[in-house]
Design an enzyme around this catalytic site. Structure first.
Site, PDB file in Angstrom:
ATOM      1  N   ASP A   1      44.270  44.022  42.040  1.00 44.47           N
ATOM      2  CA  ASP A   1      45.003  42.790  41.770  1.00 44.47           C
ATOM      3  C   ASP A   1      46.009  43.019  40.647  1.00 44.47           C
ATOM      4  OD1 ASP A   1      44.741  39.523  41.930  1.00 44.47           O
ATOM      5  OD2 ASP A   1      45.138  40.188  39.888  1.00 44.47           O
TER       6      ASP A   1
ATOM      7  N   GLN B   1      41.980  31.989  43.311  1.00 41.90           N
ATOM      8  CA  GLN B   1      41.624  32.743  42.110  1.00 41.90           C
ATOM      9  C   GLN B   1      41.563  31.783  40.918  1.00 41.90           C
ATOM     10  OE1 GLN B   1      43.781  36.100  39.474  1.00 41.90           O
ATOM     11  NE2 GLN B   1      43.542  36.671  41.624  1.00 41.90           N
TER      12      GLN B   1
ATOM     13  N   SER C   1      46.324  30.706  43.003  1.00 38.31           N
ATOM     14  CA  SER C   1      45.710  31.018  41.719  1.00 38.31           C
ATOM     15  C   SER C   1      45.903  29.835  40.781  1.00 38.31           C
ATOM     16  CB  SER C   1      46.358  32.274  41.123  1.00 38.31           C
ATOM     17  OG  SER C   1      45.848  32.559  39.845  1.00 38.31           O
TER      18      SER C   1
ATOM     19  N   GLY D   1      38.948  43.223  34.565  1.00 31.13           N
ATOM     20  CA  GLY D   1      40.253  43.536  33.978  1.00 31.13           C
ATOM     21  C   GLY D   1      40.145  44.481  32.805  1.00 31.13           C
TER      22      GLY D   1
ATOM     23  N   GLN E   1      35.584  50.575  29.599  1.00 28.48           N
ATOM     24  CA  GLN E   1      35.362  49.179  29.987  1.00 28.48           C
ATOM     25  C   GLN E   1      35.200  49.049  31.496  1.00 28.48           C
ATOM     26  OE1 GLN E   1      38.637  46.957  28.317  1.00 28.48           O
ATOM     27  NE2 GLN E   1      37.754  46.927  26.259  1.00 28.48           N
TER      28      GLN E   1
ATOM     29  N   PRO F   1      35.254  37.068  34.274  1.00 26.81           N
ATOM     30  CA  PRO F   1      33.839  36.697  34.333  1.00 26.81           C
ATOM     31  C   PRO F   1      33.146  36.777  32.976  1.00 26.81           C
ATOM     32  CG  PRO F   1      34.167  38.895  35.236  1.00 26.81           C
ATOM     33  CD  PRO F   1      35.532  38.299  35.049  1.00 26.81           C
TER      34      PRO F   1
ATOM     35  N   TYR G   1      53.012  40.601  34.951  1.00 21.10           N
ATOM     36  CA  TYR G   1      52.242  41.471  34.068  1.00 21.10           C
ATOM     37  C   TYR G   1      53.158  42.552  33.498  1.00 21.10           C
ATOM     38  CZ  TYR G   1      47.973  39.402  36.095  1.00 21.10           C
ATOM     39  OH  TYR G   1      46.984  38.549  36.519  1.00 21.10           O
TER      40      TYR G   1
END
Length: 334
Positions: A48, A175, A149, A281, A287, A205, A53
């Site tokens: 995504d 989304q 979204s 993300g 991560q 999340p 961005y």
């Protein structure tokens, strides 16, 4: 990796979706390459991005990294947020939707986009014009499907009705911003998606990092963290004392269970049967790799009740909470 059907569509997507908002900003291309390689190795097939961005840099990096493996991925991008100060370089005119889709295709180095999202809901926009433009792009093979979204439930219904009027395939996915600190989508958004057959792919999340448990109430956040950088969106939303206190209560439970809070929070979202996938993300490879363990975690009935006791179903962690980027507009005076 687990795979789930994306709403009523026949697409099978991985339970984790790789979000690339940090690519080209906090994450350079070399680290982004390591993240994408790890995601692919672990079976992730859903990625995504968005035009806005880093003003196109994320799409450029994603396009280069998917070169030679494009058909292995369900590729989603978004448009709608302004890309410049010019009046027609954002929102949902036919002109901009068509032009910016071509720009995204060029940046991504592909001849088709699997899912093109309308990035946010602009209430003054003509949804019929937007839907007809998206229908033309589907028929031209530029996009395979579209999604929504940050749309409220009744606006999702309006888009579905507009699709019926224009004989355009309805959106396949929504989304929303949904996590255990913000359960407001349970009131209208998730039921609307279930009713109309849209998949649901929430972002954040772990509540922009609050549900990692690393932020302590009353203490200055680490300088290298999102809160330490005084991230505007985080400061407007989840960086609140109520959320930090709930995160610490959950962390204590997770410590007793010997699991990480971030895994618990992600597993909580995935346990909702309305959810098709959740967006991870990451800023770093570490991560990204930290998300995988969440897929093996299951919550029992007592843990579901514990979360309900901390944040009531359909509510947010803070009474009266509202994201200033999506204000209420039901009261009009004068």
């Amino acid at each position: 990796m687990q795979y789930r059907r994306l709403g009523n569509s026949n697409l099978q997507v991985s339970a984790l979706c790789l979000g690339t908002m940090m690519f080209g900003d906090q994450t350079d291309e070399a680290e982004a390459g390591r993240i994408v390689a790890s995601a692919r190795e672990h079976g992730i097939n859903f990625i995504d991005t968005a035009d806005v961005y880093t003003k196109g840099a994320s799409e450029l990096i994603v396009g280069r990294l998917l070169n030679g493996q494009r058909d292995d991925w369900v590729l989603a991008t978004k448009l709608g947020n302004p890309m410049s100060s010019q009046p027609n370089s954002g929102h949902y005119s036919r002109s901009w939707i068509v032009r910016e889709t071509e720009n995204s295709l060029r940046r991504l180095g592909t001849d088709y986009i699997d899912i093109l999202y309308l990035h946010r809901d602009y209430h003054e926009e003509n949804l019929d014009e937007a839907v007809r433009a998206l229908g033309d792009l589907i028929r031209a093979g530029k996009i395979r499907s579209f999604g929504l979204s940050n749309f409220r439930g009744w606006r999702i219904a309006e888009v579905v009705r507009a699709c019926e009027r224009a004989n355009v395939p309805q959106p396949v996915v929504c989304q929303p911003y949904y996590n255990l600190l913000n359960r407001m989508p349970e009131v209208e958004i998730l039921p609307a998606c279930a009713h109309y057959g849209l998949g649901v792919v929430p972002y954040s999340p772990i509540a922009r990092g609050v549900l990692s448990g690393k932020y302590l109430p009353g203490q200055k956040p680490p300088e290298d963290s999102r809160a330490g950088r005084n991230d505007k969106r985080m400061m407007e939303t989840e960086f609140r004392d109520e959320s930090l206190l709930i995160a610490q209560a959950l962390r204590e439970h997770c410590d007793r269970r010997c699991v990480q809070l971030s895994h618990f929070a992600t597993a909580w979202v995935l346990a909702n049967r309305h959810i098709s996938s959740v967006i991870a993300g990451p800023r770093t490879l570490a991560q990204m790799e930290d998300y995988y363990a969440a897929l093996d975690l299951r919550l029992d009935a007592a843990e579901e009740s514990m979360v309900d006791g901390l944040v009531r179903p359909g509510h947010a962690s803070t009474p009266g909470y509202n994201d200033p980027s999506y204000p209420f507009f039901g009261r009009v005076t004068g």
